[in-house]
Design a protein around this motif. Structure first.
Motif, PDB file in Angstrom:
ATOM      1  N   LEU A 129      32.796   5.559  -7.733  1.00  0.00           N
ATOM      2  CA  LEU A 129      31.729   6.512  -8.050  1.00  0.00           C
ATOM      3  C   LEU A 129      30.662   6.571  -6.964  1.00  0.00           C
ATOM      4  N   THR A 130      30.706   5.635  -6.031  1.00  0.00           N
ATOM      5  CA  THR A 130      29.687   5.557  -4.985  1.00  0.00           C
ATOM      6  C   THR A 130      30.215   6.120  -3.671  1.00  0.00           C
ATOM      7  N   ALA A 131      29.302   6.277  -2.723  1.00  0.00           N
ATOM      8  CA  ALA A 131      29.672   6.703  -1.374  1.00  0.00           C
ATOM      9  C   ALA A 131      29.813   5.496  -0.452  1.00  0.00           C
ATOM     10  N   LEU A 132      29.779   4.312  -1.020  1.00  0.00           N
ATOM     11  CA  LEU A 132      29.837   3.087  -0.224  1.00  0.00           C
ATOM     12  C   LEU A 132      31.263   2.820   0.244  1.00  0.00           C
ATOM     13  N   GLN A 133      31.364   2.039   1.318  1.00  0.00           N
ATOM     14  CA  GLN A 133      32.660   1.828   1.947  1.00  0.00           C
ATOM     15  C   GLN A 133      33.160   0.402   1.742  1.00  0.00           C
ATOM     16  N   GLN A 134      34.295   0.116   2.353  1.00  0.00           N
ATOM     17  CA  GLN A 134      34.982  -1.166   2.186  1.00  0.00           C
ATOM     18  C   GLN A 134      34.131  -2.339   2.670  1.00  0.00           C
ATOM     19  N   ASN A 135      33.376  -2.172   3.749  1.00  0.00           N
ATOM     20  CA  ASN A 135      32.542  -3.272   4.252  1.00  0.00           C
ATOM     21  C   ASN A 135      31.532  -3.719   3.206  1.00  0.00           C
ATOM     22  N   GLU A 136      30.893  -2.752   2.559  1.00  0.00           N
ATOM     23  CA  GLU A 136      29.919  -3.080   1.530  1.00  0.00           C
ATOM     24  C   GLU A 136      30.593  -3.721   0.320  1.00  0.00           C
ATOM     25  N   LEU A 137      31.800  -3.255   0.005  1.00  0.00           N
ATOM     26  CA  LEU A 137      32.543  -3.844  -1.103  1.00  0.00           C
ATOM     27  C   LEU A 137      32.826  -5.318  -0.843  1.00  0.00           C
ATOM     28  N   GLU A 138      33.203  -5.635   0.379  1.00  0.00           N
ATOM     29  CA  GLU A 138      33.470  -7.040   0.717  1.00  0.00           C
ATOM     30  C   GLU A 138      32.213  -7.892   0.580  1.00  0.00           C
ATOM     31  N   VAL A 139      31.077  -7.366   1.019  1.00  0.00           N
ATOM     32  CA  VAL A 139      29.808  -8.091   0.890  1.00  0.00           C
ATOM     33  C   VAL A 139      29.503  -8.331  -0.587  1.00  0.00           C
ATOM     34  N   MET A 140      29.698  -7.314  -1.399  1.00  0.00           N
ATOM     35  CA  MET A 140      29.396  -7.451  -2.824  1.00  0.00           C
ATOM     36  C   MET A 140      30.384  -8.381  -3.526  1.00  0.00           C
ATOM     37  N   LYS A 141      31.631  -8.393  -3.087  1.00  0.00           N
ATOM     38  CA  LYS A 141      32.596  -9.337  -3.666  1.00  0.00           C
ATOM     39  C   LYS A 141      32.237 -10.776  -3.306  1.00  0.00           C
ATOM     40  N   GLN A 142      31.821 -10.980  -2.055  1.00  0.00           N
ATOM     41  CA  GLN A 142      31.398 -12.322  -1.650  1.00  0.00           C
ATOM     42  C   GLN A 142      30.175 -12.763  -2.441  1.00  0.00           C
ATOM     43  N   PHE A 143      29.258 -11.835  -2.667  1.00  0.00           N
ATOM     44  CA  PHE A 143      28.084 -12.143  -3.473  1.00  0.00           C
ATOM     45  C   PHE A 143      28.502 -12.501  -4.895  1.00  0.00           C
ATOM     46  N   GLY A 144      29.411 -11.724  -5.466  1.00  0.00           N
ATOM     47  CA  GLY A 144      29.860 -11.975  -6.830  1.00  0.00           C
ATOM     48  C   GLY A 144      30.574 -13.302  -6.994  1.00  0.00           C
ATOM     49  N   ALA A 145      31.217 -13.765  -5.920  1.00  0.00           N
ATOM     50  CA  ALA A 145      31.919 -15.047  -5.992  1.00  0.00           C
ATOM     51  C   ALA A 145      30.962 -16.214  -6.181  1.00  0.00           C
ATOM     52  N   THR A 146      29.702 -16.016  -5.863  1.00  0.00           N
ATOM     53  CA  THR A 146      28.724 -17.100  -5.988  1.00  0.00           C
ATOM     54  C   THR A 146      27.874 -16.997  -7.253  1.00  0.00           C
ATOM     55  N   LEU A 147      27.997 -15.890  -7.976  1.00  0.00           N
ATOM     56  CA  LEU A 147      27.151 -15.690  -9.156  1.00  0.00           C
ATOM     57  C   LEU A 147      27.402 -16.751 -10.221  1.00  0.00           C
ATOM     58  N   GLY A 148      26.325 -17.372 -10.650  1.00  0.00           N
ATOM     59  CA  GLY A 148      26.400 -18.337 -11.732  1.00  0.00           C
ATOM     60  C   GLY A 148      27.030 -19.668 -11.368  1.00  0.00           C
ATOM     61  N   GLN A 149      27.293 -19.918 -10.091  1.00  0.00           N
ATOM     62  CA  GLN A 149      27.946 -21.162  -9.703  1.00  0.00           C
ATOM     63  C   GLN A 149      27.014 -22.137  -8.993  1.00  0.00           C
ATOM     64  N   HIS A 150      25.803 -21.699  -8.700  1.00  0.00           N
ATOM     65  CA  HIS A 150      24.882 -22.538  -7.948  1.00  0.00           C
ATOM     66  C   HIS A 150      23.564 -22.652  -8.692  1.00  0.00           C
ATOM     67  N   ASP A 151      22.722 -23.580  -8.219  1.00  0.00           N
ATOM     68  CA  ASP A 151      21.379 -23.649  -8.772  1.00  0.00           C
ATOM     69  C   ASP A 151      20.558 -22.475  -8.248  1.00  0.00           C
ATOM     70  N   ARG A 152      19.329 -22.356  -8.710  1.00  0.00           N
ATOM     71  CA  ARG A 152      18.505 -21.198  -8.377  1.00  0.00           C
ATOM     72  C   ARG A 152      18.270 -21.054  -6.874  1.00  0.00           C
ATOM     73  N   ILE A 153      18.019 -22.150  -6.199  1.00  0.00           N
ATOM     74  CA  ILE A 153      17.727 -22.093  -4.758  1.00  0.00           C
ATOM     75  C   ILE A 153      18.945 -21.613  -3.988  1.00  0.00           C
ATOM     76  N   GLN A 154      20.098 -22.157  -4.283  1.00  0.00           N
ATOM     77  CA  GLN A 154      21.330 -21.734  -3.610  1.00  0.00           C
ATOM     78  C   GLN A 154      21.664 -20.278  -3.949  1.00  0.00           C
ATOM     79  N   GLN A 155      21.414 -19.894  -5.200  1.00  0.00           N
ATOM     80  CA  GLN A 155      21.669 -18.510  -5.599  1.00  0.00           C
ATOM     81  C   GLN A 155      20.766 -17.564  -4.828  1.00  0.00           C
ATOM     82  N   GLN A 156      19.523 -17.974  -4.631  1.00  0.00           N
ATOM     83  CA  GLN A 156      18.586 -17.158  -3.867  1.00  0.00           C
ATOM     84  C   GLN A 156      19.061 -17.007  -2.420  1.00  0.00           C
TER      85      GLN A 156
END
Length: 170
Positions: A99-126
């Motif tokens: 639904l977005t105009a975003l490309q594959q590079n941005e998708l990879e960044v967001m997937k890498q970000f999602g891989a860390t969600l909820g797995q670290h403490d607040r400082i590491q998450q930041q």
């Protein structure tokens, strides 16, 4: 009858060129929205101590579409009881990315970000959020350059392609 066909062909090709140009101009705007959303997400998690699902719902109401769909879907998958935040994030990306105009590079960044969600403490998450923000800022600069370089060319190319098709048919 030939003239009507020629006008239709020219209109369709011109429309296609303008649609491609609009996608080029939407990409930097959506990247800015995504950066803003991640900054708000960071603030909710770090300073508001808001759980992921509540922060996502709050963000989905604050930011414009189509980026808001991403956070609404993420909250939905978390509420539905997805196995992990990473799987919920991946599922929401696969649902909303087209639904977005975003490309594959941005998708990879967001997937890498999602891989860390909820797995670290607040400082590491930041730190992970800031890393994603820096990557997205770089992508935004690239998107602005591409827009500047190719937007008017796409519009002209659509029109000229229509003219070429008409000349070849006549």
């Amino acid at each position: 009858m030939k003239w009507l066909g020629a006008i239709l062909i020219l209109s369709a090709c011109t429309w296609a060129g303008f649609a491609f140009a609009r996608r080029l101009s939407d990409r930097p705007r959506q990247l800015r929205m995504l950066v803003s959303a991640l900054q708000s997400f960071e603030a909710e998690m770090m300073y508001g101590l808001t759980p992921l699902m509540e922060a996502s719902l709050k963000l989905s109401r604050q930011i414009p579409k189509p980026i808001s769909y991403m956070f609404a879907q993420f909250a939905y998958y978390l509420q539905k009881g997805e196995e992990s935040a990473e799987k919920a994030w991946d599922a929401c990306l696969s649902d909303t990315w087209p639904l977005t105009a975003l490309q594959q590079n941005e998708l990879e960044v967001m997937k890498q970000f999602g891989a860390t969600l909820g797995q670290h403490d607040r400082i590491q998450q930041q730190k992970q959020i800031r890393l994603a923000l820096s990557h997205l800022a770089r992508e935004e600069q690239d998107a602005k350059e591409s827009q500047k370089r190719f937007e008017s060319m796409a519009k002209s190319l659509g029109f000229l392609t229509g003219m070429l098709v008409i000349v070849l048919m006549i």
